[in-house]
Design an enzyme around this catalytic site. Sequence first.
Site, mmCIF file in Angstrom:
data_model
loop_
_atom_site.group_PDB
_atom_site.id
_atom_site.type_symbol
_atom_site.label_atom_id
_atom_site.label_comp_id
_atom_site.label_asym_id
_atom_site.label_seq_id
_atom_site.Cartn_x
_atom_site.Cartn_y
_atom_site.Cartn_z
ATOM 1 N N THR A 63 -2.539 6.647 -5.677
ATOM 2 C CA THR A 63 -3.843 7.600 -5.574
ATOM 3 C C THR A 63 -3.747 8.738 -5.937
ATOM 4 O OG1 THR A 63 -4.280 6.205 -3.776
ATOM 5 C CG2 THR A 63 -5.391 8.337 -3.756
ATOM 6 N N ASN B 72 -5.974 -5.872 -8.990
ATOM 7 C CA ASN B 72 -5.188 -6.080 -7.765
ATOM 8 C C ASN B 72 -5.668 -7.226 -6.951
ATOM 9 O OD1 ASN B 72 -7.150 -3.689 -7.725
ATOM 10 N ND2 ASN B 72 -7.089 -3.958 -5.492
ATOM 11 N N GLN C 31 -0.527 -2.635 -10.712
ATOM 12 C CA GLN C 31 -0.230 -4.016 -10.550
ATOM 13 C C GLN C 31 0.657 -4.724 -11.718
ATOM 14 O OE1 GLN C 31 -0.568 -5.751 -7.669
ATOM 15 N NE2 GLN C 31 -1.936 -4.206 -6.446
ATOM 16 N N SER D 202 2.793 2.922 -8.330
ATOM 17 C CA SER D 202 2.780 2.995 -6.727
ATOM 18 C C SER D 202 4.042 2.212 -6.488
ATOM 19 C CB SER D 202 1.530 2.295 -6.110
ATOM 20 O OG SER D 202 1.654 2.528 -4.811
ATOM 21 N N GLY D 203 5.140 2.768 -5.508
ATOM 22 C CA GLY D 203 6.253 2.137 -5.144
ATOM 23 C C GLY D 203 6.037 0.935 -4.597
ATOM 24 N N THR E 3 8.819 19.897 -2.180
ATOM 25 C CA THR E 3 10.293 19.212 -2.200
ATOM 26 C C THR E 3 10.215 17.489 -2.207
ATOM 27 O OG1 THR E 3 10.926 21.122 -0.852
ATOM 28 C CG2 THR E 3 12.558 19.154 -0.868
ATOM 29 N N CYS F 38 -13.159 -6.057 4.532
ATOM 30 C CA CYS F 38 -13.439 -6.856 5.640
ATOM 31 C C CYS F 38 -13.403 -6.044 6.849
ATOM 32 C CB CYS F 38 -12.349 -8.025 5.871
ATOM 33 S SG CYS F 38 -12.867 -9.523 6.749
HETATM 34 N N1 PLP Z 1 -4.514 0.956 -7.765
HETATM 35 C C1 PLP Z 1 -4.635 -0.182 -7.666
HETATM 36 C C2 PLP Z 1 -4.585 -1.323 -8.635
HETATM 37 C C3 PLP Z 1 -3.942 -0.625 -6.389
HETATM 38 O O1 PLP Z 1 -3.791 -1.948 -6.063
HETATM 39 C C4 PLP Z 1 -3.873 0.298 -5.354
HETATM 40 C C5 PLP Z 1 -3.413 -0.096 -4.071
HETATM 41 O O2 PLP Z 1 -4.153 -0.961 -3.329
HETATM 42 C C6 PLP Z 1 -3.800 1.642 -5.774
HETATM 43 C C7 PLP Z 1 -4.312 2.099 -6.929
HETATM 44 C C8 PLP Z 1 -3.536 2.816 -4.783
HETATM 45 O O3 PLP Z 1 -2.041 2.863 -4.683
HETATM 46 P P1 PLP Z 1 -1.591 4.030 -3.550
HETATM 47 O O4 PLP Z 1 -1.558 3.194 -2.058
HETATM 48 O O5 PLP Z 1 -0.243 4.188 -3.962
HETATM 49 O O6 PLP Z 1 -2.139 5.357 -3.439
#
Ligand code: PLP
Length: 700
Positions: free
Chosen positions: A73, A161, A191, A211-212, A249, A338
Site C-alpha cells: 500500500t 489476488n 501476487q 508486499s512481504g 529508520t 464479507c
Molecule cells: N495489491 C494486491 C494485489 C494485494 O493482494 C494486496 C494485499 O491484499 C495489496 C496490494 C496491499 O498490500 P499490503 O497489505 O502489503 O499493503
Amino acid sequence: MHTEIYLDANATSAVHPAAIAAAALAMRDCYGNPSSSHATGLKAKAMLDGVRALARRVLGAGQGKLTFTSGATEGIQTAVLSALCEIRARRARGETTGDLLLYGATEHKAVPESLAHWNALLGTGLELRALPVDADGRHRLDVLRELAPRAAFVCTMAANNESGTISDLAGIEALLRECAPTALWMVDSVQALGKLTLDLAATRIDYAPFSGHKLYAPKGIGMLYVREGAPYTALMMGGGQEAGQRSGTENMSGIAALGAVLAALDDGASFRTHAQLVRMRERLAAALRAALPGIVFNAPFEHSLPTTLNFSVPGLAGKELLDLFDAAGVRVSAGSACSAAKAAPSYVLTAMQLAPWRCAAAVRMSFGPMADDALIDAACERIARCGAALRASCLIPSATPAQDSDGVVQLGVDGACTWLVLDAASRTCAIINPLAALAVRIADQVRCQGYRVRAVIDTHGGAGDGRAALVAALGGQLAGGISHEALGWPVLDDEATLDNGQVASALMFGTRVLARVAHASGASYLFGERSAAGLAAGDVRFAFTGPDAVIQELAELVSRKTIVCPACEAGSLPCTTLVAERGGAAPPANPLAMQLEAHGLERFFNDHPDALLIDVREAYEHAAADADHWHGRAVQSVPLSRLADRLSVWLRAEERPLVFFCRSGARSVKAAQCLHRLGYRNAWHVAGGVALGAMLPQAA
Ligand code: PLP
C-alpha cells in the site's frame, strides 16, 4: 484434533521459520541503526545492503531503484504520488500529457483509492477510468488500444489476488510502447512474487510495488521497484534514509526476514516449480469437483496463478462454504468482501461479468509456493469430509441423508424467517412464510429427505412471491388435487377445537395438528399434540405468526411455554414467547453476563456437572468439525436453525445449565440471549467460539 490447514495465502502467509530466525537475529545481534557510523551500525548496514542486492537480483531490478517500504500500500502511494507529481510538472512545463488515470477494473482497492486521493489532493484534475477486463479477468487490450493515447498513467496488476488471473503484461507493454510512449506505468506485483518469473528492468514498467507478508515474510515490510530514470517523489521526508527516497529508520527485522525469504526463492530448491504447483492445483480441483457437484471455477486455469482457485457452488453461499471449511479446520476466504451478516458480491468477478450468483457465492482457496504434498493431501481429505457433511445435510444431493429433521426448522434471509414444520413419521411437512430466495433450497431439501409437502402457507398478505416460487420449485413434491384459500391454506375437512372453543381448520400430521387461526391481518398457525378434545393451549408447542403483534388473538389459545415463531426475527433473536412479548421489547440481557471464556470451561463443568455443551453451528459444520467432544466434554449439536424446536423442550423441562458455542461466538450469543429473554437464565455462551477456544474440537 484438527490441525489447521491454511489455504488463504493470497491474504497473508505464515512467516517462514528461516524468516523468523533472521528477524530474531536482526533484533538480537544486528540491532544497530544502519545510519550509525560505528561498528554496530556498519553491521546493520551490511545486512541491509545484502538484502537489497539480493532483492535486486531476484526482481531483475537492473539499475532501477529498490526501496524498502512498509508494504504494497505504501509502495502504491509512492508510485501514484510520483506519477501524478510528474504529470503535474509536465503540464506546468507546457508539455501535453494524457488526461486519463487508467487502472484495471480488478485492481486491489489500494490502487483506485490512492489515485482518487492524490488526484484530489494534488489538484491534478485527471479523469479516473477503469479499464475493463474480459470474462477470463484479463485486461481488454482492444479498449486499452482505444484509451492508451489519452492515458497519463496506467495501473495494471501482474496477477489478481482474488481470481488468480495473470495479466498479459507483454501485450500491455507492446500496446503502451506503440500508443502511449510517455504514459507512466505501474504494475502491482504483490501476487507475482515467488510465483511468476520477474525481470523488471527488461520491461517498460516504471513502478512495481511488493508486499512481504504475501510471501512468508512478516507484515509491515515491502519493496518498491522504480525503473531507472522514472520520476520519483518521496512520500516520507525526514532523516534521508533509503538514499532520501523513504525517510525513517528502516524496519531491520522485517528486512532481514524478507531477505531470508528472497534467499529461499533464489536458491532454486525451496520453492516449488510451476509444474509442481500446477499439479497441486489439479489435485485440489479434483477433490473439490468430487465433493461439490456443480462447482464452477471462476478463472480459467490456463491464465491464472497455479496457487489460486476461485470457485462458486450452485445453491451454496460463500459464507456457508467458508463456515463449513473453517469448521473442518481449512482456512479459505469468501472471495468477496464479507460483512458478518451479508456478503457483498465480489467486484473482481462482477468486472468479469460472471453471473451474479457466482459473484456473490465465490470462495478463494490459495496456497503458497512453498506448499508441500502433505498439505495438499490433508486438504483433499478435508475437502472430501466437507462434501460428506453437505450431503448428510441435503445441501447437495444425496441418496443417504443423515439429518434428523422432525419438528420445526427455521431458515432466514436478512432477518425474515421461513419455518418448516416436519413430521418424520408421516414424511409430510408444511412450509410457512417461504422466502423466494430460499425456494430452490427448500425444494431440494424436501426432495432429498423424501418429504411430501402438505401446505405452503403465509401468515400475511403481500408475501406471495415466495409462495409462488416455492410451489413452482416443488413440482410433484407438493400434495396436489386440493384447492387453496387465501395465503395458501389448503381447503380440507379436518378441524380442531381450540382452547377458547373456536373450531379451527386443521391439517393433521400423525398425532400432531397444525391449526389455522384467522385474524384481521392474516392468519397464525398453531402446531402441537392433538387430543380427543382438539388442541389445548398447553399442548400448543409452536405458534407461527405474521409481522404484526397478535398477542391478543393468541392470548387464550397458547401457553406460557408456546414458542412463538415470527415472520421476522424478534429483536434479532430467533423466536419468542407470548410472555416475553407482553413484557414489551425487553432489552437483550447483557452479553457479558452470560459469557464464558474457553479456558474457564473445565472449571465451569466441574461446578455444573449437569451442564450441556451445545454446538449451535449448522449440522454440516458440526459434521465437518468432528466436534463430538470439546474441552473433554461431550457435545450436542443443536443448530441455531433448530433452536426454536429444542426450546420447546427445554422450556418444559427442569432448567439445566446450557453452554452454547459456535465458530466465532456470534451465533452462540444469540442463542444465549434468546433463552435469557424467554426467562431461561441458566444459559451461557463461549466468547470467541471455537476460533478463540484454547483447543479445537477433539474427535471422540
Ligand atoms: N495489491 C494486491 C494485489 C494485494 O493482494 C494486496 C494485499 O491484499 C495489496 C496490494 C496491499 O498490500 P499490503 O497489505 O502489503 O499493503
